[in-house]
Design an enzyme around this catalytic site. Structure first.
Site, mmCIF file in Angstrom:
data_model
loop_
_atom_site.group_PDB
_atom_site.id
_atom_site.type_symbol
_atom_site.label_atom_id
_atom_site.label_comp_id
_atom_site.label_asym_id
_atom_site.label_seq_id
_atom_site.Cartn_x
_atom_site.Cartn_y
_atom_site.Cartn_z
ATOM 1 N N GLU A 50 20.767 10.313 -14.505
ATOM 2 C CA GLU A 50 20.853 11.765 -14.390
ATOM 3 C C GLU A 50 20.120 12.427 -15.549
ATOM 4 O OE1 GLU A 50 24.652 13.514 -13.931
ATOM 5 O OE2 GLU A 50 25.191 12.336 -12.179
ATOM 6 N N HIS B 162 21.688 19.589 -13.641
ATOM 7 C CA HIS B 162 21.614 18.137 -13.746
ATOM 8 C C HIS B 162 21.167 17.577 -12.406
ATOM 9 C CE1 HIS B 162 25.740 18.482 -12.124
ATOM 10 N NE2 HIS B 162 25.692 17.208 -11.798
ATOM 11 N N ASP C 175 32.106 17.135 -11.837
ATOM 12 C CA ASP C 175 31.274 18.295 -12.198
ATOM 13 C C ASP C 175 32.145 19.528 -12.414
ATOM 14 O OD1 ASP C 175 28.923 16.843 -12.022
ATOM 15 O OD2 ASP C 175 28.563 17.413 -9.936
ATOM 16 N N HIS D 5 21.330 14.413 -9.333
ATOM 17 C CA HIS D 5 22.144 13.396 -8.670
ATOM 18 C C HIS D 5 21.204 12.347 -8.088
ATOM 19 C CE1 HIS D 5 26.076 15.861 -7.878
ATOM 20 N NE2 HIS D 5 25.890 15.574 -9.148
HETATM 21 ZN ZN ZN Z 1 27.014 16.035 -10.775
#
Ligand code: ZN
Length: 143
Positions: free
Chosen positions: A23, A84, A97, A86
């Site tokens: 990530e 961010h 999250d 995935h």
């Molecule tokens: Zn996430």
């Protein structure tokens, strides 16, 4: 609504491709408009400090966040959100999250990176009046 310039949008998606299969994460800097829109003028990349499982968890070093916030203020920019990626997962928020999101009113942008290529990018606004009440609400992204 989240307004992002095409250049900045491309930069945050590219970040997720660069860190694949891990990530990426970073901060969205810009301003809160009077009509509730957030305008992103810049992204600040963050190192992923979560060494235990960087492919499905992310974490921004608080010291790094304070530095980004200070440097943004010097340019007249606020933190309006976070992003961010995935890797090989949909661009939908997870319970982790939500648990790790604390900036009510800010946007949380998630990009799905499938086999190294950025696909869907979604944004969720952290709504609510306080921590126990917080929830993610789908948000339009306008380039
Ligand atoms: Zn996430």
């Amino acid at each position: 609504m989240l307004k992002i310039s095409p250049t900045v949008y491309a930069a945050l998606r590219q970040h997720g491709e660069e860190t694949y299969p891990y990530e990426c994460c970073g901060v969205l800097l810009g301003r809160f408009e009077d009509d509730g829109t957030k305008t992103v003028v810049r992204v600040a990349r963050c190192g992923n400090t979560r060494n235990d499982s960087p492919h499905n968890r992310y974490h921004i070093d608080p010291k790094e966040l304070i530095r980004i916030q200070r440097e943004g203020r010097e340019r007249g920019e606020d933190i309006v959100g976070f992003y961010h990626s995935h890797p090989d997962h949909p661009a939908q928020w997870s319970q982790t999250d939500l648990a790790e999101a604390h900036w009510i009113g800010c946007s949380y942008v998630i990009t799905s990176v499938e086999k190294g290529a950025a696909t869907v990018t979604n944004s969720f606004e952290l709504a609510g009046i306080d921590e126990p009440d917080k929830k993610f609400v789908d948000e339009n992204v306008v380039l």
